[in-house]
Scaffold this motif. Sequence first.
Motif, PDB file in Angstrom:
ATOM      1  N   TYR A  46       6.225  17.551   5.488  1.00 35.71           N
ATOM      2  CA  TYR A  46       7.442  17.547   4.675  1.00 35.71           C
ATOM      3  C   TYR A  46       7.164  18.137   3.298  1.00 35.71           C
ATOM      4  O   TYR A  46       6.287  17.669   2.585  1.00 35.71           O
ATOM      5  N   LYS A  47       7.932  19.155   2.943  1.00 35.82           N
ATOM      6  CA  LYS A  47       7.796  19.742   1.607  1.00 35.82           C
ATOM      7  C   LYS A  47       8.821  19.081   0.698  1.00 35.82           C
ATOM      8  O   LYS A  47      10.028  19.241   0.897  1.00 35.82           O
ATOM      9  N   PRO A  48       8.356  18.327  -0.305  1.00 36.92           N
ATOM     10  CA  PRO A  48       9.324  17.607  -1.145  1.00 36.92           C
ATOM     11  C   PRO A  48      10.310  18.548  -1.807  1.00 36.92           C
ATOM     12  O   PRO A  48       9.947  19.628  -2.254  1.00 36.92           O
ATOM     13  N   GLY A  49      11.546  18.148  -1.875  1.00 37.09           N
ATOM     14  CA  GLY A  49      12.578  18.983  -2.478  1.00 37.09           C
ATOM     15  C   GLY A  49      13.384  19.735  -1.440  1.00 37.09           C
ATOM     16  O   GLY A  49      14.405  20.344  -1.764  1.00 37.09           O
ATOM     17  N   THR A  50      12.933  19.707  -0.199  1.00 36.14           N
ATOM     18  CA  THR A  50      13.671  20.428   0.840  1.00 36.14           C
ATOM     19  C   THR A  50      15.026  19.798   1.092  1.00 36.14           C
ATOM     20  O   THR A  50      16.009  20.477   1.343  1.00 36.14           O
ATOM     21  N   ASN A 106       0.857  -1.187   0.000  1.00 34.39           N
ATOM     22  CA  ASN A 106       0.000   0.000   0.000  1.00 34.39           C
ATOM     23  C   ASN A 106       0.890   1.233   0.000  1.00 34.39           C
ATOM     24  O   ASN A 106       1.646   1.459   0.931  1.00 34.39           O
ATOM     25  N   LEU A 107       0.774   2.023  -1.067  1.00 34.01           N
ATOM     26  CA  LEU A 107       1.731   3.112  -1.247  1.00 34.01           C
ATOM     27  C   LEU A 107       1.647   4.192  -0.176  1.00 34.01           C
ATOM     28  O   LEU A 107       2.671   4.682   0.291  1.00 34.01           O
ATOM     29  N   ILE A 108       0.448   4.599   0.184  1.00 29.20           N
ATOM     30  CA  ILE A 108       0.351   5.787   1.044  1.00 29.20           C
ATOM     31  C   ILE A 108       0.958   5.536   2.420  1.00 29.20           C
ATOM     32  O   ILE A 108       1.819   6.313   2.875  1.00 29.20           O
ATOM     33  N   PRO A 109       0.559   4.478   3.134  1.00 25.34           N
ATOM     34  CA  PRO A 109       1.226   4.271   4.431  1.00 25.34           C
ATOM     35  C   PRO A 109       2.720   4.010   4.270  1.00 25.34           C
ATOM     36  O   PRO A 109       3.518   4.455   5.097  1.00 25.34           O
ATOM     37  N   ALA A 110       3.094   3.335   3.171  1.00 30.11           N
ATOM     38  CA  ALA A 110       4.519   3.049   2.978  1.00 30.11           C
ATOM     39  C   ALA A 110       5.303   4.342   2.846  1.00 30.11           C
ATOM     40  O   ALA A 110       6.317   4.549   3.517  1.00 30.11           O
ATOM     41  N   TYR A 111       4.826   5.241   1.984  1.00 31.42           N
ATOM     42  CA  TYR A 111       5.541   6.501   1.817  1.00 31.42           C
ATOM     43  C   TYR A 111       5.450   7.378   3.042  1.00 31.42           C
ATOM     44  O   TYR A 111       6.365   8.145   3.342  1.00 31.42           O
ATOM     45  N   GLN A 150       6.960  14.880  -5.046  1.00 28.15           N
ATOM     46  CA  GLN A 150       6.985  16.054  -5.912  1.00 28.15           C
ATOM     47  C   GLN A 150       6.307  15.759  -7.244  1.00 28.15           C
ATOM     48  O   GLN A 150       5.525  16.536  -7.759  1.00 28.15           O
ATOM     49  N   GLU A 151       6.618  14.572  -7.812  1.00 27.68           N
ATOM     50  CA  GLU A 151       6.088  14.187  -9.112  1.00 27.68           C
ATOM     51  C   GLU A 151       4.590  13.980  -9.094  1.00 27.68           C
ATOM     52  O   GLU A 151       3.910  14.213 -10.070  1.00 27.68           O
ATOM     53  N   ARG A 152       4.088  13.436  -8.001  1.00 26.44           N
ATOM     54  CA  ARG A 152       2.659  13.125  -7.906  1.00 26.44           C
ATOM     55  C   ARG A 152       2.081  13.931  -6.754  1.00 26.44           C
ATOM     56  O   ARG A 152       2.080  13.483  -5.607  1.00 26.44           O
ATOM     57  N   PRO A 153       1.602  15.124  -7.055  1.00 24.61           N
ATOM     58  CA  PRO A 153       1.154  16.018  -5.987  1.00 24.61           C
ATOM     59  C   PRO A 153       0.089  15.382  -5.077  1.00 24.61           C
ATOM     60  O   PRO A 153       0.073  15.647  -3.873  1.00 24.61           O
ATOM     61  N   SER A 154      -0.759  14.525  -5.639  1.00 24.75           N
ATOM     62  CA  SER A 154      -1.804  13.931  -4.790  1.00 24.75           C
ATOM     63  C   SER A 154      -1.188  13.031  -3.729  1.00 24.75           C
ATOM     64  O   SER A 154      -1.647  12.976  -2.595  1.00 24.75           O
ATOM     65  N   LEU A 155      -0.099  12.355  -4.097  1.00 25.18           N
ATOM     66  CA  LEU A 155       0.592  11.528  -3.103  1.00 25.18           C
ATOM     67  C   LEU A 155       1.162  12.421  -2.023  1.00 25.18           C
ATOM     68  O   LEU A 155       1.045  12.135  -0.824  1.00 25.18           O
ATOM     69  N   GLY A 156       1.770  13.533  -2.468  1.00 24.05           N
ATOM     70  CA  GLY A 156       2.360  14.464  -1.512  1.00 24.05           C
ATOM     71  C   GLY A 156       1.322  14.962  -0.516  1.00 24.05           C
ATOM     72  O   GLY A 156       1.565  15.016   0.693  1.00 24.05           O
TER      73      GLY A 156
END
Lengths: 672, 330, 158
Positions: free
Chosen positions: B116-120, B52-57, B96-102
């Motif tokens: 967390y802001k991706p790219g920081t 499951n991607l969301i909890p994993a990430y 960053q690539e998939r804003p909805s995931l972020g």
Amino acid sequence: MSEKKNERVGVYVCHCGSNIAGVVDVVDVAKWAQEKLGPQGVIIAREYKFMCSSLGQELIQKDIKELGLTRIVVAACSPHLHEKTFRTAAKNAGLNPYLVELASIREQVSWVHTDKAVATAKSKAVVSGAVSRVIENVALDEIKVPINPNTLIVGGGIAGIQSALEIANAGFHVYLVEREPSIGGHMAQFDKTFPTLDCSACILTPRMVEAGTHPNITLLTWSEVVKVTGFVGNFNVTIKKKARFVNEELCTGCGICQEKCPKKVIDEVYEAGLGYRKAVYTPFAQAVPNFPVMDKENCTYFIKGTCKACEKFCPTGAIDFKQEDQLINIDVGNIVLATGYDLFDARRVSNYGYGRLPNVFTSLEFERLSNAAGPTSGNIVLRDGKTAPKSVGIIHCVGSRDKNFNNYCSVICCMQGLKFAHLVHERTGATVYNFYIDMRTAYKAYDEFYQRVLEEGTLFVRGKVAEVTNAARYESEKGKLVIQVEDTLVGKQRRIPVDMVILSSGLQPRHDAKEVGKLFGISCSMDGWFTEKHPKLDPVATMTEGIYIVGCAQGPKDIPSSVAQGAAASARVLDKILQKEVALEPIKASVDQEMCSGCRICNGLCPFNAITFLEDRMVTEINPALCQGCGTCVAACPAGAISGTGFSNEQIIAQIDGLLLRNLEIQEAVPA
Amino acid sequence: MNKYLFYPGCSMESSGRAYGDSIRAIVEPLDLSFEEIDDWNCCGATEYLGINLIPAYSLIARNLALAAKQMNGTHTVVAPCSACYLNLAKADYYMQERPSLGVKVNEALAAGDLQYKPGTLDVRHLIDILVYDVGLEKIRSKVVRPLHGLKVVPYMGCMLPRPDYQHRWSDHEHPTELDDLLRALGADVIDYPLTSECCGGHMTQIGPETAFELIRRLVADADERGAHLMATVCPMCQMNIDAYQNEMNHYFGTDYHMPVLFFTQLMGLAFGSQPEELGIGVELVSSRNAMANIGVEVPVTQEPAAPRKKDEGLPMPRRWTKHEGKEAVK
Amino acid sequence: MTDKIFEPTIIGFTCNWCSYRASDLAGTARMKYAPNVRLIRMMCSGRLDPTFVLRALSGGADGVMITGCHPGECHYIEQNYKALRRFLLLRRVLAGLGIEPERVKLVWASAAEGARFASETTAFVEEIRKLGPLNWGKPVAQLENLQEEISKLEEVSA
């Protein structure tokens, strides 16, 4: 807006079959033009199926004569196609060709819009703009400039040599400039040429000798072009003749200097890194001209100040360590660029192991192996220099048809791969595998060659090779190079152990193609090949008049095509030379010196140095011979003192008003 | 002093303890400061992303969020384990690539008062900063006991060179970073074609036969090339080749004895540390014989003088390494 | 009146060598794009006098698209840089006049970029549609009250 002019305008709307008429209501447009633009000066508006046909043109010519038309608007296809056609038709009827305007309602309207009502409305606006503009047009005459009958050809490969010979044989002088010490190009490196299997040097060297001894060809090898100014018919070119450190007047080409030179270096250029040459060298035995060249970076004298063996042994005293680069200035009328290609660097495809695994070779390396005058005297052997391979894998499309490297097809690699297969069979009797994606064997006798190689027993595997590795997994793979590939026709992964791998590397534009293009004022395509004027109908001309591109400089191709292009460019050049003068478009800028205030804002704007400031009168002057007609100075002048013919302020402003249908409003708003 | 935020990963304290010990040994000589991320958690290794991607990430991103909070004059996170590195890098990239995931991951993080802001942050692997930030020159200068005579096979593993989002590695099939680093230590580096091939990963648990075949290929090839030992950058690879070598031998009826160490252990040795300090000897396939090659002072092998008679073989084209600044002719 | 979707009128300036050929290419390849742009061909984008843009906007255009060769590829070597300079200054002038600078757009397109020409055109039309009509050049006579206003202003007390 200027005062109302009393011109008699004829409007012709073309159906172009159904290309325009299928989307635009051309009858309506013609009617509208006659009605609404009548007050502006439209005397007659017609529509016809194919205006560019002779009947269509006759319509215009008849109207000019019978109705006394002074301006013509043709609403049809893009001006880039038929502007000349209609201008010539008008000229033949006695009307100045520059009083004809084309309004494109095909490429810019019927072909790109779907709503018929909208397209028809837009066409009316476009016609209105053209009518308003053409009223402001002024009669112009073409400017004739003389053509210098000399020609410059840059690049001494087969295309350049062919081009040079054709022009020289016609009796005109050619300067053939070549960057390497000898002419011949890549073709001089090959062993045999497909599909006839002619020995490459045997068919090339007679041409090289002819070019080298032709009274009308000045050979400038070990030279490069450094500056180009001027325009068609009148180019001025500066060539840097690099110092050979050998006096060409005294050298007899005996070769003793080469023999005695103690410094051996790897020959990266001619021997493709597989063989050696000396620090003073001629690249190959049949070099034209046969004067050797000294490699300053590797010569012991230039590094340490000692040796000078060549000087000691030279019987005529031709070695001259003090020789300097020379700058030669020439005037030519036309330039042909035949700069050829670079081979794709196969080290970039790291999974094929070139550069890491000894027995992986590139196509040029294999040509040198197979060539009887090469480093192994024509024996096809592995990197150890001794062992003949018992199995060989030839990989097609290395670096080509690959989004990771070059997306295009390099045209010659399939035939080249087949040629290699045949040579390997012939010389070694090894088992040969060819790994291909598609077999591209299109021209005369090419497919028959493919069938011949098939019958010889070459094994073909259709699949893009995934990896060449020396990591053996099984006993049978030990000590061999393993080619891992998906055999798509069988549907299985295969590991094929071979002794030697040959990579049919793709062709690339020269690494400095962009710089060279800028030097001559031509552009390169996205892939880096020089851009031709029209890919279908004009592959040797460029957008810059007087500059032609031939051979692989224009795109990957085989030898017959390069030769054909070389000859084609020569025909163009001869056509210009024989006309003795070239007609330049009279689109030029000029300064009204009464209005010039001497602010000099325009002075720095011209890349062609056409603008000069007259110190004594404090005004600016434009040289019409150098002016290329871009119009930048016209736009820049704050006083409006500079006018540009063909695209004057009056014309463009009128066109703006016309496109926005302001001409109608203004007519309608005439107070009662 | 080069400062970094450090993400050790779970194996550093358990199966990869030798890695942790040896890293501690080389940090000082190379003037590095590793600040461990406070309250870091497991990166989830490989399986979670398949479920499951969301909890994993979110699990991974929690570490990034903590690091971002802790950011103290540096925004680079260093991870010594390849899987941890890849997970952190992937999380940052995909958020960053998939804003909805972020958005969803940040929602999950918000439950713990984190963001967390991706790219920081810049996520990098240990060997990346050693080769490119510290530099081979500096490493070479710290070598007091060159590893001359030790034939090492550099095994990078599959997770570093691919996928290479930030274009950090010299090549995606045959990266040379580990080769160059080991060479800087004076070792005899063997040109190893399988440097980025899979070690079997968790197949040792899921499908042992597949894993054994993969391990066999690596070990067999290293052995054939005459290697004394293999050097690796990832605790998973080290464990697979080390701990499962015996079973692999059983399975195939082979008798390989190929020790595999962490590259930092070799660095520590070269810098003059004692083997005990570096966890050398802890491995299951003993490196004693291999070390015997250099445990005693071995004189520097001299290159034989080039023979007057030139060898008949054909010259090879020049090697191309991105690291040494030679750009391939395009 | 309110039900009708606003269709902007846009004047496009193209250069003979690159961008006009790009529009030709879009035509040859039958790529469809918004019909709101009417093109004017000049030899070079450097020919663009900023007064042309003002003339277009005041004449009824809602937007102006300026196109030319990519920097470094100008047929006249470097004249497109001059066009760029003028464009940047022009935007400031427009802003000073109270006109949205976004109504003028600069697009570089090479002769091979027909698809780009088509997509940029369509995108620009939508941008202008969002901005709404400019309504600059309406003849004074059509704005009824204005006549009275002007008279009042011009009145001089006896």
